[in-house]
Design a protein around this motif. Structure first.
Motif, PDB file in Angstrom:
ATOM      1  N   TRP A 109       0.864  -1.180   0.000  1.00  0.00           N
ATOM      2  CA  TRP A 109       0.000   0.000   0.000  1.00  0.00           C
ATOM      3  C   TRP A 109       0.901   1.231   0.000  1.00  0.00           C
ATOM      4  O   TRP A 109       1.714   1.404   0.917  1.00  0.00           O
ATOM      5  CB  TRP A 109      -0.925   0.014   1.216  1.00  0.00           C
TER       6      TRP A 109
ATOM      7  N   VAL B 242      -7.305   5.198   3.652  1.00  0.00           N
ATOM      8  CA  VAL B 242      -7.036   3.793   3.953  1.00  0.00           C
ATOM      9  C   VAL B 242      -7.940   3.265   5.063  1.00  0.00           C
ATOM     10  O   VAL B 242      -8.097   2.046   5.219  1.00  0.00           O
ATOM     11  CB  VAL B 242      -5.542   3.614   4.327  1.00  0.00           C
TER      12      VAL B 242
ATOM     13  N   LYS C 145      -9.081  -5.189   1.598  1.00  0.00           N
ATOM     14  CA  LYS C 145      -8.015  -5.443   2.565  1.00  0.00           C
ATOM     15  C   LYS C 145      -7.901  -6.926   2.916  1.00  0.00           C
ATOM     16  O   LYS C 145      -6.836  -7.370   3.357  1.00  0.00           O
ATOM     17  CB  LYS C 145      -8.254  -4.623   3.832  1.00  0.00           C
TER      18      LYS C 145
ATOM     19  N   VAL D  97      -3.234  -4.781   4.532  1.00  0.00           N
ATOM     20  CA  VAL D  97      -2.358  -3.638   4.802  1.00  0.00           C
ATOM     21  C   VAL D  97      -1.224  -4.149   5.684  1.00  0.00           C
ATOM     22  O   VAL D  97      -1.283  -4.079   6.910  1.00  0.00           O
ATOM     23  CB  VAL D  97      -3.121  -2.490   5.471  1.00  0.00           C
TER      24      VAL D  97
ATOM     25  N   VAL E 181       3.533  -1.009   4.165  1.00  0.00           N
ATOM     26  CA  VAL E 181       3.069   0.324   3.754  1.00  0.00           C
ATOM     27  C   VAL E 181       4.275   1.185   3.402  1.00  0.00           C
ATOM     28  O   VAL E 181       5.238   1.278   4.171  1.00  0.00           O
ATOM     29  CB  VAL E 181       2.244   0.993   4.872  1.00  0.00           C
TER      30      VAL E 181
ATOM     31  N   HIS F  13      -5.127  -1.143  11.700  1.00  0.00           N
ATOM     32  CA  HIS F  13      -4.541  -2.309  11.042  1.00  0.00           C
ATOM     33  C   HIS F  13      -3.503  -2.966  11.949  1.00  0.00           C
ATOM     34  O   HIS F  13      -2.485  -3.474  11.485  1.00  0.00           O
ATOM     35  CB  HIS F  13      -3.915  -1.901   9.709  1.00  0.00           C
TER      36      HIS F  13
END
Length: 748
Positions: A400, A475, A484, A489, A492, A512
């Motif tokens: 991501w 996000v 997702k 995630v 990142v 997350h």
């Protein structure tokens, strides 16, 4: 002797629940905390009637907030001005079923009440703190007799603000907004909806006034000098009364045992202080509604239960005061989500050794590389590094790529596409301006609605999509749950990390916590902050992250601009790639645009009736259009940078009249560098200050000086050539100047 202005009494009609017996007036007594005595508290407690409502030791509590009017504080104001103008806890209200006590607060505890409400003359020493001690005992249930239970609507926000503003803890505070007749349906509802649903489930619909309820839940104002019976005080009185009324009803239906109780007395002072600082910063920075609200909710909850954040290893690594001591130990990362298996990185094309090292460290299983910081000026290969990272990781994990804003996400996606990488999608809503600026991204754009179902996501992954690019605030969108699940995630990459405030990562990390295992922050730590965030404290400002991986080889920028930026913004640290052979004399021109006299119709009369001399109107619009037409005829990739949105709109209309796209003109906020090879800059009023800002700490080059192969600047009325000559001297260009007359014949 107490000042007569220190206390007052009045009544407030209760109009939320209008059933017979519930609509009586409430007697309100107000007092400043410096004049608070045990007698005030005993008088309030004496109005509790156990035989009437069954709660012999309970009070309702509500806060009153005051913050400055938004028009009095510019978003461009320095940080110290924001700190002085933050929202403050102004008063606390305690209520029984018939009476309320309003205690006005002095957060500074210096004895000076700047609101002008009371005369504090003679109140000093212990007299000034005695009221604070009584208030602390009341909140901690240490009174004689003790008030064991207190009830509030949104207890998390109240508890957080009490500690953040007063340094006081709270014990046994029950959140009545957690009571609901249908818990499964209340998830995601706001407080008003939950409370209204509860009242309607327990009382006839006609007995509840939604408008009065909505008003009672609005307990803040922009008025800085409150009268004792100001409407916001009356609303807070009704909110405190309502909290207790809901508790009474819940006790009668045996639902009181399910109410969530808040208590932060056992939390360490170090953790509360760190969270309190973040809470204060959230009040000051004016974050966007959705993202800022979510962050403040998370911090408020953490002030009640710090484990909700401190149990997350990545949060501790960034925000904990103890992080510098423990972050390098093996035990620190033991509870973090597992890293994916190491990816083999060999013979990566089009990257140098420094870029290859970053890719390898970002894809290994070493805990010491869970947080990486990458710094590089424009043109040093940050995007190339991100593209190489995405390509190398695509077979083993999802990536991501998050950016400070939507416009930066479009620019990042465009640069990624230009690098040759195709396995990504840009998650963004429709925007005609961005679509016109980046037409090549149309096949790669994705909206949240287009990936909300499992079938949509399966189609994406079957096309080989493993990388998602979006703004940081996007996000946390609930519509992305299915996406997702398929593309967790986990890793990142933050592109533009220098433009993101540290606290803005909290929703990402909190939301997350079960999957997020690695953060790679990429940015230019010397870059000038944006106008929307003039005092950003970025990840590069965290002292215990001492290792920063640096990219210092310039691949794209012309030598003249690169040397200028290296000399004035990067301490001569940028070196040229041997493959970058651009001609320095083609780089930059500054056009002197003289003013012209207005027509006779533009003369206007002064107040005395005399006709003034003709106003002088600039040629600058004409100069910009001439340059744009020339570049368009030659088929060059260019943009026009305006100094304001108003100027952008004016120039956009002129472009339309000339048969050119109005989207060729952008503001500095819409320009991220790399979108065009040639830039026409409307310097406007910034001509004399742009260069001045470069030499200041943490003030890197403006974006239009970073990436473009050629720059044409124009500033009207520079007859003494002061600003143009200064730009020219700094750029070390002997051919810096051009008159308007020459512009028609030969632009460059």
């Amino acid at each position: 002797m107490q000042s007569p202005a220190s206390e007052s009494s009045f009544s407030v009609p209760q109009n939320i629940i209008t059933r017979s017996g519930q609509g009586s007036d409430l007697l309100v007594r107000t007092v400043h905390e410096h004049f608070l005595t045990s007698g005030h508290i005993k008088d309030l407690v004496s109005t509790i009637s156990p035989t009437r409502d069954g709660l012999p030791d309970a009070l309702g509590v509500a806060p009153v907030f005051v913050h400055p009017p938004s028009q009095q504080l510019s978003k461009y104001a320095p940080r110290d001005l924001h700190r002085g103008a933050e929202r403050k806890l102004h008063a606390l209200v305690f209520a029984t079923s018939t009476t309320a006590l309003v205690i006005f607060l002095d957060p500074s505890l210096k004895g000076s009440d700047t609101t002008g409400r009371v005369n504090l003359k003679g109140k000093k020493g212990k007299d000034k703190t005695r009221g604070r001690v009584l208030l602390r005992n009341l909140l901690l249930s240490q009174d004689t007799p003790p008030i064991e239970r207190k009830f509030a609507i949104d207890a998390d926000a109240l508890t957080g603000s009490v500690y953040a503003n007063l340094g006081l803890r709270v014990a046994h505070l029950a959140d009545v907004s957690s009571v609901s007749a249908a818990p499964s349906q209340s998830h995601g509802r706001d407080i008003f909806s939950r409370v209204l649903a509860h009242l309607r489930a327990n009382m006839a619909n006609q007995d509840v006034d939604p408008k009065a309820l909505q008003s009672a839940l609005t307990n803040e104002t922009q008025v800085q000098q409150l009268t004792m019976d100001h409407p916001v005080i009356r609303r807070a009185v009704l909110q405190a009364w309502l909290a207790r009324a809901i508790a009474v009803r819940a006790g009668q239906t045996e639902a009181l045992g399910h109410v969530r109780v808040v208590d932060n007395t056992a939390t360490s002072e170090k953790e509360l202080d760190a969270l309190s600082r973040i809470f204060h910063e959230g009040q000051q920075d004016g974050s966007g509604a959705a993202a800022g609200s979510l962050r403040m909710k998370i911090i408020s909850n953490a002030l009640v239960d710090p484990s909700s954040l401190y149990s997350i290893v990545l949060f501790r690594a960034i925000f904990s005061p103890d992080a510098p001591v423990h972050i390098k130990t093996d035990d620190f990362w033991r509870a973090a989500p597992a890293l994916p298996p190491s990816a083999i990185v060999e013979n990566v094309s089009n990257v140098d050794d420094a870029q290859t090292n970053i890719v390898r460290r970002a894809l290994d299983e070493n805990d010491t590389n869970r947080i990486l910081l990458v710094h590089g000026s424009a043109g040093t290969g940050k995007t190339t590094t991100i593209a190489a990272l995405c390509a190398a990781a695509a077979a083993t994990r999802s990536i991501w790529v998050l950016t400070p804003s939507d416009v930066v996400a479009w620019a990042a996606a465009s640069r990624l596409l230009s690098s040759g990488f195709r396995g990504f999608r840009l998650l963004s809503g429709g925007n005609a301006r961005y679509e016109a600026l980046y037409p090549g991204l149309k096949p790669y754009r994705l909206t949240a609605d287009e990936c909300s179902t499992s079938s949509d996501v399966e189609l994406l992954t079957s096309d080989g999509v493993r990388v998602i690019i979006c703004a940081l605030a996007s996000v946390t969108d609930r519509q992305l749950r299915q996406l997702k699940k398929a593309l967790p995630v986990q890793t990142v990459v933050v592109d533009g990390a220098d433009q993101i405030d540290l606290n803005d990562y909290i929703p990402l990390i909190h939301g997350h916590s079960s999957t997020l295992a690695r953060l790679v922050f990429v940015g230019d730590m010397e870059q000038q902050p944006s106008r929307d965030a003039p005092s950003v404290r970025s990840i590069f400002d965290v002292a215990h992250f001492q290792e920063v991986l640096k990219l210092d080889v310039q691949y794209r920028m012309p030598h003249t601009i690169s040397d200028f930026l290296s000399r004035h913004g990067y301490n001569d640290s940028i070196v040229h790639s041997p493959h970058n052979t651009s001609e320095p004399w083609l780089v930059c021109r500054f056009v002197d645009v003289p003013p012209k006299a207005a027509t006779a119709n533009s003369k206007k009369k002064s107040r005395s009736g005399d006709t003034e001399a003709p106003r002088r109107l600039p040629h600058d619009e004409e100069a910009v259009i001439i340059a744009a037409e020339r570049y368009s005829r030659e088929g060059l990739n260019f943009r026009i940078v305006a100094d304001s949105e108003r100027t952008r709109d004016i120039l956009a209309e002129k472009l339309k009249e000339a048969g050119l796209s109005p989207f060729l003109c952008v503001t500095m906020q819409d320009l991220n560098g790399g979108e065009a090879d040639h830039i026409i800059v409307f310097l406007g009023s910034d001509a004399g200050t742009t260069i001045n800002s470069i030499s200041k700490p943490r003030r890197g080059p403006p974006r239009y000086l970073r990436d473009s192969q050629r720059i044409v600047g124009q500033k009207h009325g520079l007859r003494d050539r002061t600003s143009c000559s200064r730009h020219g001297r700094l750029c070390k260009s002997e051919q810096w100047h051009m008159h308007m007359a020459c512009l028609r014949r030969s632009l460059i």
